[in-house]
Design an enzyme around this catalytic site. Structure first.
Site, PDB file in Angstrom:
ATOM      1  N   GLY A  10       0.810  -1.215   0.000  1.00 55.06           N
ATOM      2  CA  GLY A  10       0.000   0.000   0.000  1.00 55.06           C
ATOM      3  C   GLY A  10       0.843   1.264   0.000  1.00 55.06           C
ATOM      4  CG  LEU A  13       1.458   0.825   7.130  1.00 50.14           C
ATOM      5  CD1 LEU A  13       0.418   0.471   8.202  1.00 50.14           C
ATOM      6  CD2 LEU A  13       2.841   0.944   7.779  1.00 50.14           C
ATOM      7  CE  LYS A  15      -1.606  -3.216   4.218  1.00 50.69           C
ATOM      8  NZ  LYS A  15      -1.437  -1.803   3.726  1.00 50.69           N
ATOM      9  CD  GLU A  73      -5.439  -1.359  -3.549  1.00 50.94           C
ATOM     10  OE1 GLU A  73      -4.905  -0.702  -4.462  1.00 50.94           O
ATOM     11  OE2 GLU A  73      -5.445  -0.980  -2.365  1.00 50.94           O
ATOM     12  N   GLY A 126      -3.954   8.743   5.678  1.00 50.70           N
ATOM     13  CA  GLY A 126      -2.872   9.640   5.271  1.00 50.70           C
ATOM     14  C   GLY A 126      -3.147  11.064   5.729  1.00 50.70           C
TER      15      GLY A 126
END
Ligand code: ATP
Ligand code: MG
Length: 269
Positions: A10, A13, A15, A73, A126
């Site tokens: 992302g 982050l 994952k 996604e 964000g």
């Protein structure tokens, strides 16, 4: 050594999820330190196939030597939720709205096996990090959420009852204007923790106000919130849960919801 690793790279982050001794193993890396993922893969999972999704999928794929498969996604995220909920032995209704509060926020409707992206907003995790820094100088997510929990929104946010002198047509405790109590702000001491509580309040209220009309038009009362923004962020959840009764909705915060994309990528075929 895993055969397959699901990776959701992302904006903030990365994952990862893989099977180890029949157990799912979850990890989080910072996207700024993308080379740490590459090192981890090289040292531990050189032969694994990487199923990669997320906005940084192309970048990560270029940095690794492994066999990779790119996973879309939105499909990964919505199918991953189902798997995560099943693992936790929980049940979700057939139709629900998914609100993925990542760096940005994305809203999807799910009905049985079909899913559709309905919209999104730049109001999300964000924005929380950026405005928290501008307003308080803090950059550590855990510190921001811990401080916000101790904060008080009174006297910074203007409530309906602060405007209405007499009986109001809507609940007096509802926010009339986020950060709008300028007369108090100018004259009272404003603590960082109070500002951060207001910030989380503003973001959660804005996201909810965007999600509710989508829920109504897709005839569902169920809203599943995922994304790392909810991780150790109880205030964010509470602010959303406050509206369950008022809007006749049910909010879900699945455990490990932030790994939906990675799990969906892992299981993708
Ligand atoms: P996107 O899906 O929009 O590309 P992403 O997948 O990186 O972004 P998430 O991992 O779901 O997004 O959530 C990122 C948000 O989670 C951050 O913006 C921040 O608000 C919050 N967050 C939680 N933990 C951390 C952390 N350790 N460091 C930075 N942000 C964190
Ligand atoms: Mg994401």
């Amino acid at each position: 050594m895993a055969n397959v690793i699901g990776i959701d790279a992302g904006g903030t982050l990365i994952k990862t999820v893989h099977l180890e001794n029949n157990q799912y193993c979850y990890q989080t890396f910072s996207t700024n330190d993308i080379m740490e993922v590459v090192l981890w893969v090289n040292e531990n999972h050189r032969e694994a196939k990487l199923m990669i999704t997320g906005g940084k999928q192309t970048k990560l794929a270029q940095l690794v030597d492994n066999e990779v498969e790119m996973v879309p996604e939105f499909e990964a995220t919505t199918s991953g939720i189902q798997a995560i909920v099943n693992q936790a032995n929980l049940a979700l209704p057939d139709s629900y709205l998914v609100v993925n509060v990542g760096t940005g926020t994305s809203i999807h409707s799910v009905n049985g096996k079909s899913a559709e992206r309905l919209g999104g907003t730049g109001v999300g995790g964000g924005m929380l990090m950026g405005l928290a820094y501008l307003l308080t100088g803090r950059t550590n997510f855990q510190e921001i959420t811990r401080l916000a929990e101790k904060g008080d929104r009174n006297g910074i946010d203007l409530k309906v009852k602060d405007i209405y002198e007499g009986a109001s047509p809507i609940g007096g405790d509802l926010t009339a204007s986020n950060f709008g109590f300028i007369e108090r702000i100018k004259h009272n001491e404003v603590k960082n923790e109070d500002v951060l509580a207001c910030l989380i309040g503003m973001i959660s209220e804005s996201i909810l106000m965007m999600a509710i009309p989508f829920a109504k038009t897709t005839s569902t009362a169920n809203i599943v919130f995922i994304g790392s923004t909810f991780q150790s962020n109880p205030l964010f959840r509470q602010q959303l849960e406050r509206f369950e009764e008022l809007f006749d909705i049910k909010a879900y915060f699945p455990h490990r919801g932030q790994f939906s994309g990675a799990v969906g990528a892992l299981l993708y075929r």
